[in-house]
Design a protein around this motif. Structure first.
Motif, mmCIF file in Angstrom:
data_model
loop_
_atom_site.group_PDB
_atom_site.id
_atom_site.type_symbol
_atom_site.label_atom_id
_atom_site.label_comp_id
_atom_site.label_asym_id
_atom_site.label_seq_id
_atom_site.Cartn_x
_atom_site.Cartn_y
_atom_site.Cartn_z
ATOM 1 N N SER A 184 0.858 -1.183 0.000
ATOM 2 C CA SER A 184 0.000 0.000 0.000
ATOM 3 C C SER A 184 0.893 1.232 0.000
ATOM 4 O O SER A 184 2.019 1.205 0.511
ATOM 5 N N ARG A 185 0.393 2.314 -0.566
ATOM 6 C CA ARG A 185 1.169 3.560 -0.563
ATOM 7 C C ARG A 185 1.442 4.029 0.864
ATOM 8 O O ARG A 185 2.561 4.417 1.194
ATOM 9 N N GLU A 186 0.413 3.959 1.721
ATOM 10 C CA GLU A 186 0.602 4.429 3.096
ATOM 11 C C GLU A 186 1.624 3.581 3.844
ATOM 12 O O GLU A 186 2.423 4.088 4.639
ATOM 13 N N GLY A 187 1.603 2.256 3.588
ATOM 14 C CA GLY A 187 2.578 1.383 4.225
ATOM 15 C C GLY A 187 3.987 1.674 3.766
ATOM 16 O O GLY A 187 4.930 1.679 4.569
ATOM 17 N N LEU A 188 4.154 1.924 2.473
ATOM 18 C CA LEU A 188 5.470 2.251 1.938
ATOM 19 C C LEU A 188 5.979 3.573 2.505
ATOM 20 O O LEU A 188 7.156 3.696 2.869
ATOM 21 N N GLU A 189 5.093 4.552 2.577
ATOM 22 C CA GLU A 189 5.514 5.858 3.085
ATOM 23 C C GLU A 189 5.964 5.759 4.539
ATOM 24 O O GLU A 189 6.880 6.480 4.961
ATOM 25 N N LYS A 190 5.336 4.874 5.297
ATOM 26 C CA LYS A 190 5.777 4.648 6.676
ATOM 27 C C LYS A 190 7.102 3.899 6.693
ATOM 28 O O LYS A 190 8.015 4.238 7.470
ATOM 29 N N ALA A 191 7.226 2.885 5.847
ATOM 30 C CA ALA A 191 8.424 2.042 5.862
ATOM 31 C C ALA A 191 9.684 2.812 5.479
ATOM 32 O O ALA A 191 10.762 2.572 6.038
ATOM 33 N N VAL A 192 9.561 3.729 4.525
ATOM 34 C CA VAL A 192 10.769 4.442 4.080
ATOM 35 C C VAL A 192 11.346 5.321 5.179
ATOM 36 O O VAL A 192 12.534 5.678 5.135
ATOM 37 N N GLU A 193 10.537 5.664 6.168
ATOM 38 C CA GLU A 193 11.032 6.505 7.257
ATOM 39 C C GLU A 193 11.880 5.719 8.250
ATOM 40 O O GLU A 193 12.577 6.313 9.079
ATOM 41 N N ALA A 194 11.827 4.387 8.183
ATOM 42 C CA ALA A 194 12.577 3.572 9.138
ATOM 43 C C ALA A 194 14.077 3.786 9.007
ATOM 44 O O ALA A 194 14.807 3.830 10.007
ATOM 45 N N TRP A 195 14.564 3.899 7.768
ATOM 46 C CA TRP A 195 16.002 4.090 7.526
ATOM 47 C C TRP A 195 16.168 4.628 6.099
ATOM 48 O O TRP A 195 16.584 3.911 5.207
ATOM 49 N N PRO A 196 15.841 5.887 5.867
ATOM 50 C CA PRO A 196 15.785 6.430 4.497
ATOM 51 C C PRO A 196 17.080 6.284 3.714
ATOM 52 O O PRO A 196 17.054 6.016 2.513
ATOM 53 N N GLU A 197 18.211 6.467 4.397
ATOM 54 C CA GLU A 197 19.487 6.423 3.685
ATOM 55 C C GLU A 197 20.035 5.016 3.523
ATOM 56 O O GLU A 197 21.011 4.805 2.795
ATOM 57 N N GLY A 198 19.408 4.021 4.175
ATOM 58 C CA GLY A 198 19.969 2.676 4.167
ATOM 59 C C GLY A 198 19.166 1.625 3.444
ATOM 60 O O GLY A 198 19.652 0.509 3.260
ATOM 61 N N VAL A 199 17.938 1.958 3.028
ATOM 62 C CA VAL A 199 17.046 0.944 2.456
ATOM 63 C C VAL A 199 16.504 1.394 1.101
ATOM 64 O O VAL A 199 16.080 2.545 0.936
ATOM 65 N N GLU A 200 16.530 0.483 0.141
ATOM 66 C CA GLU A 200 15.857 0.667 -1.148
ATOM 67 C C GLU A 200 14.709 -0.332 -1.222
ATOM 68 O O GLU A 200 14.891 -1.522 -0.948
ATOM 69 N N PHE A 201 13.516 0.147 -1.574
ATOM 70 C CA PHE A 201 12.330 -0.705 -1.674
ATOM 71 C C PHE A 201 12.018 -0.982 -3.142
ATOM 72 O O PHE A 201 11.969 -0.068 -3.965
ATOM 73 N N TRP A 202 11.784 -2.264 -3.429
ATOM 74 C CA TRP A 202 11.405 -2.701 -4.773
ATOM 75 C C TRP A 202 10.100 -3.474 -4.666
ATOM 76 O O TRP A 202 10.015 -4.465 -3.940
ATOM 77 N N VAL A 203 9.084 -2.992 -5.362
ATOM 78 C CA VAL A 203 7.723 -3.488 -5.192
ATOM 79 C C VAL A 203 7.124 -3.821 -6.558
ATOM 80 O O VAL A 203 7.312 -3.080 -7.527
ATOM 81 N N GLY A 204 6.384 -4.946 -6.594
ATOM 82 C CA GLY A 204 5.744 -5.336 -7.840
ATOM 83 C C GLY A 204 4.585 -4.444 -8.227
ATOM 84 O O GLY A 204 4.369 -4.157 -9.405
ATOM 85 N N GLY A 205 3.799 -4.000 -7.228
ATOM 86 C CA GLY A 205 2.649 -3.158 -7.527
ATOM 87 C C GLY A 205 2.130 -2.481 -6.279
ATOM 88 O O GLY A 205 2.412 -2.897 -5.157
ATOM 89 N N LEU A 206 1.349 -1.411 -6.487
ATOM 90 C CA LEU A 206 0.735 -0.671 -5.389
ATOM 91 C C LEU A 206 -0.748 -0.982 -5.318
ATOM 92 O O LEU A 206 -1.429 -1.075 -6.350
ATOM 93 N N GLU A 207 -1.276 -1.120 -4.099
ATOM 94 C CA GLU A 207 -2.692 -1.340 -3.891
ATOM 95 C C GLU A 207 -3.380 -0.053 -3.444
ATOM 96 O O GLU A 207 -2.727 0.924 -3.058
ATOM 97 N N GLU A 208 -4.721 -0.063 -3.483
ATOM 98 C CA GLU A 208 -5.491 1.140 -3.191
ATOM 99 C C GLU A 208 -5.316 1.608 -1.759
ATOM 100 O O GLU A 208 -5.339 2.805 -1.477
ATOM 101 N N GLY A 209 -5.192 0.668 -0.832
ATOM 102 C CA GLY A 209 -5.066 1.048 0.563
ATOM 103 C C GLY A 209 -5.182 -0.155 1.459
ATOM 104 O O GLY A 209 -4.982 -1.306 1.031
ATOM 105 N N VAL A 210 -5.531 0.092 2.711
ATOM 106 C CA VAL A 210 -5.635 -0.945 3.736
ATOM 107 C C VAL A 210 -7.005 -0.833 4.395
ATOM 108 O O VAL A 210 -7.482 0.274 4.672
ATOM 109 N N ASP A 211 -7.656 -1.977 4.642
ATOM 110 C CA ASP A 211 -8.968 -1.939 5.293
ATOM 111 C C ASP A 211 -8.822 -1.925 6.812
ATOM 112 O O ASP A 211 -7.706 -1.845 7.352
#
Length: 233
Positions: A184-211
């Motif tokens: 999810s976009r919101e999940g990714l935006e949270k995850a990138v804050e964990a270690w912005p300079e140390g982690v690269e995220f590679w994702v197959g696709g984005l979903e609309e959100g979380v229920d």
């Protein structure tokens, strides 16, 4: 829609997008789910490693016809795979097969507490490096890898992958490539804050959100249950 952070990469591969449609379908069987996750992991893994690794010369060899040629491997040489249990196991073979030689596989066990959706760690086999001593002045036969490839099919709220990244950073890795089938976009935006300079995220696709249950929309359901044909806790 706001642009994603620069350390987030979402695949546009046509074959991968078609396979995501098959994976989302409620009619897809457990066997088909395993195969699709493997195939998607191979595609996104190729994309991630193409950017995350470099080429290093290793010397020369001789072809069957007697011609000499230059040989190469990947850099860094110190790499490990870290699947998040249980569904991350489904990605190990695909990513391992892309590397020129087998690398260690460490495991992190995390589940989301149902009422709070916060991660709870129940297993961690990231080894503790030995401390030099008079009897063993050079104990680092198994040093901490410089690069960890973190594997988990889904990022929903982002809490689980954040916890995994924190564990890897505390362990001492220099860099993380985090590979996922869907997020999810919101999940990714949270995850990138964990270690912005140390982690690269590679994702197959984005979903609309979380229920309200913390599940991706439209999503693939509980991918662990679908992979292993057994309902978890």
């Amino acid at each position: 829609m706001a642009a994603l952070p620069p350390n987030v990469h979402v695949s546009t591969h046509p074959c991968l997008q078609a396979k995501l449609s098959q994976l989302r379908s409620a009619s897809t069987t457990s066997r088909e789910t395993k195969q699709l996750v493997h195939e998607i992991s191979t595609i996104i893994g190729c994309e991630a490693l193409a950017k995350g690794l470099s080429v290093a010369e290793t010397g020369t060899d001789v072809s069957p016809l007697g011609y000499e040629f230059m040989t190469y491997t990947t850099s860094p040489s110190s790499i490990c795979l870290v699947p998040i249990l249980r569904s991350g196991l489904s990605m190990v073979e695909a990513v391992q097969s892309l590397l020129p030689a087998p690398v260690p596989v460490h495991h992190l066990g995390l589940y989301r507490e149902p009422s709070t959706l916060q991660p709870v760690e129940y297993y961690n086999n990231l080894h503790t490096p030995l401390t030099p001593s008079p009897s063993n002045p050079h104990p680092d036969a198994h040093p901490i890898p410089s690069l960890a490839l973190l594997l988990d099919p889904l990022i929903a709220t982002g809490s689980t992958v954040c916890a995994a990244i924190d564990s890897l950073r505390d362990w001492g890795v220099e860099r993380v490539i985090s590979i996922h089938v869907l997020a999810s976009r919101e999940g990714l935006e949270k995850a990138v804050e964990a270690w912005p300079e140390g982690v690269e995220f590679w994702v197959g696709g984005l979903e609309e959100g979380v229920d309200e249950r913390g599940m991706l929309r439209p999503g693939v359901g509980d991918v662990g249950d679908r992979l292993f044909g057994a309902v978890g806790k």
